[in-house]
Design an enzyme around this catalytic site. Structure first.
Site, mmCIF file in Angstrom:
data_model
loop_
_atom_site.group_PDB
_atom_site.id
_atom_site.type_symbol
_atom_site.label_atom_id
_atom_site.label_comp_id
_atom_site.label_asym_id
_atom_site.label_seq_id
_atom_site.Cartn_x
_atom_site.Cartn_y
_atom_site.Cartn_z
ATOM 1 N N GLU A 80 0.843 -1.184 0.000
ATOM 2 C CA GLU A 80 0.000 0.000 0.000
ATOM 3 C C GLU A 80 0.882 1.238 0.000
ATOM 4 O OE1 GLU A 80 -2.324 -0.077 3.747
ATOM 5 O OE2 GLU A 80 -0.880 1.495 4.180
ATOM 6 N N CYS A 112 -3.039 -4.917 4.011
ATOM 7 C CA CYS A 112 -1.916 -5.751 4.448
ATOM 8 C C CYS A 112 -1.900 -7.148 3.839
ATOM 9 C CB CYS A 112 -1.918 -5.865 5.965
ATOM 10 S SG CYS A 112 -1.748 -4.281 6.795
ATOM 11 N N HIS A 233 -1.590 -12.672 10.411
ATOM 12 C CA HIS A 233 -1.173 -11.278 10.217
ATOM 13 C C HIS A 233 -0.986 -10.599 11.582
ATOM 14 C CE1 HIS A 233 -0.778 -7.220 8.931
ATOM 15 N NE2 HIS A 233 -1.951 -6.867 9.435
#
Ligand SMILES: [Zn+2]
Lengths: 345, 142
Positions: A80, A112, A233
């Site tokens: 990003e 992400c 994550h």
């Protein structure tokens, strides 16, 4: 059977401690450090960005794969923080790696989880016989607004995966779970993201990570206890640990991949750096479960099986933990402001 | 050194800037950077082949830039060095990721990929090789 033939990590050298950021904003350092579970985070140098991080990680992946870069038929970079809004990061990276010109390239975005989205695309292309090898990278130099909670975690780093035949690690299956959830966003031209505070936990991270993981387990017909390592994550340390507890996964299975405590949240690089740290130490026959998360929101879950070949490639490039533990230098908040270009002169 | 200049001029240099590319004479074995058109040792008998250097070498000499030219002020102080590659040729490049006290003649270094120059906020970003200090075993150092 297709899977990972080579992987590589990269984390910039500079670190800032959580307590140093807290000191500047008059917060209690212990409360914040403990709350997030982040001791320090990585900071890119002035001449580093998503492209340079991707090249370094991919060169490590190539060293492990030991293949001719011309055999790489596609490059997808998930981030990003692509340096250009128009001009793909992948064009520079593919040229620098020696893969150009006969290949497919596109930059990906999904907060992400754009890096794991790239892995799925490449896996599909390899399986379909469209390319011999494909390269998927997740890399970011993420930014938090000064004084915002994100400033304690937004970090820089990336990991690269070359996927193809005769792999060191078989990708057995993958499963995704995606909904329209307003937990985190950044509009065109804005320097810093916004987050819908009430949305970040339960309806975003936990819902997607947990549902994707259950979806994958059902698809491959396995119990979570059959996996030797699990990586989720890592926006902070608190969220993944809570999700691990939901699945009753013991510490020794998730701590090797829990890289966030020492480098922060590397966004698209986060879960992939966790996977890369696990692959550095994994043994033949072991099974690995990976679930990414991207705001917006979605999760990609993967079931991986380690093959004997991993022993031949583990030592062919620097280890993820070497970047995290050895190669580091601390900076103060003043230097941090300079490196992250937060001063508008 | 990179100057503000035309886009095509930079584009033509991508091959030699993105990777340490030179050549080797297959007759006498000498490596060249930048590439030679004719081997100076073997002349017409020489056979030149393109090579990508390992990127590892040692610091042959260096200088610390404290008064940086325009466009590079934010990097000061920085180190520009002549690196003797393991294959023999000498190359000029920046040393990054290293305290000035780490820089010594003979210090082992390894190539890294970095931004070289940004043409303002709207222009192109130019990338290329720089070097970082590594330990005697060619590993990331503490
Ligand atoms: Zn010769």
């Amino acid at each position: 059977m297709f899977g990972i033939v080579g992987w590589g990590a990269y984390v910039p050298r500079y670190r800032i401690k959580t307590e140093e950021i807290a000191r500047v904003w008059g917060k209690d350092p212990k409360t914040i450090s403990k709350g997030l579970g982040i001791v320090e985070k990585s900071v890119p140098d002035l001449d580093e960005d998503t492209i340079t991080i991707s090249v370094e990680a991919a060169r490590n992946a190539l060293a492990r794969a030991g293949i001719d870069p011309k055999d790489i038929g596609s490059v997808y970079i998930g981030s990003e923080s692509h340096p250009y809004v128009v001009k793909p990061s992948g064009t520079v990276v593919a040229q620098a790696l020696g893969c150009a010109p006969e290949l497919m390239v596109a930059d990906l975005e999904f907060a992400c989880k754009a890096g794991t989205a790239g892995m799925q695309i490449v896996l599909a292309q390899v399986t379909a016989g469209m390319v011999k090898y494909g390269l998927a990278i997740g890399a970011d130099t993420s930014q938090g607004r000064p004084g915002d909670a994100l400033e304690y975690s937004a970090a820089a780093g990336g990991a690269a995966f070359i996927i193809g035949p005769k792999p060191a690690v078989v990708i057995e299956d993958t499963y995704s779970y995606t909904t329209d959830t307003p937990d985190f966003w950044r509009r065109e031209g804005q320097d810093y993201p916004k987050h819908g505070a009430r949305f970040t936990g339960k309806p975003a991270y936990f819902k997607h990570v947990i549902n994707a993981t259950y979806g994958l387990l059902e698809k491959v017909g396995r119990d979570v206890s059959e996996y030797d390592y699990v990586v989720f994550h890592m926006p902070n340390a608190k969220f993944p640990i809570k999700a691990m507890k939901h699945f009753k996964i013991p510490k020794e299975k998730y701590l090797p991949g829990l890289v966030v405590t020492k480098i922060g949240n590397c966004y698209s690089g986060s879960s992939l750096l966790g996977l890369s740290a696990v692959l550095d130490i994994a043994e033949p026959g072991q099974k690995i479960l990976l679930t990414s998360f991207g705001s917006g929101a979605g999760s990609d879950s993967f079931s991986l099986l380690v093959k004997d070949k991993i022993l031949d490639v583990q030592n062919k490039a620097p280890k993820t933990r070497d970047y995290i533990e050895k190669n580091k230098e601390y900076i103060d908040y003043g230097m941090y402001v300079k490196l992250r270009k937060k001063l508008k002169i | 050194m990179v100057h503000r200049s035309s886009v095509p001029m930079h584009w033509r240099l991508y091959e030699s800037r993105y990777n340490l590319v030179g050549n080797k004479c297959l007759v006498c074995g000498e490596f060249f950077y930048p590439s030679k058109i004719v081997c100076p040792n073997c002349r017409r008998r020489g056979i030149l082949k393109r090579v990508v250097f390992s990127g590892k070498g040692k610091i042959y000499s260096y200088t610390i830039i404290r008064n940086a030219p325009r466009g590079f002020e934010k990097y000061a102080p920085y180190v520009v060095a002549i690196i003797e590659l393991d294959e023999g040729p000498r190359v000029m490049g920046w040393i990054v990721d290293s305290k000035i006290s780490d820089i010594k003649i003979g210090q082992r270094v390894s190539v890294v990929f970095r931004k070289i120059y940004e043409d303002g906020k709207e222009g192109l970003i130019h990338y290329g090789f720089k070097f970082r200090v590594i330990d005697e075993n060619n590993q990331l150092r503490d």
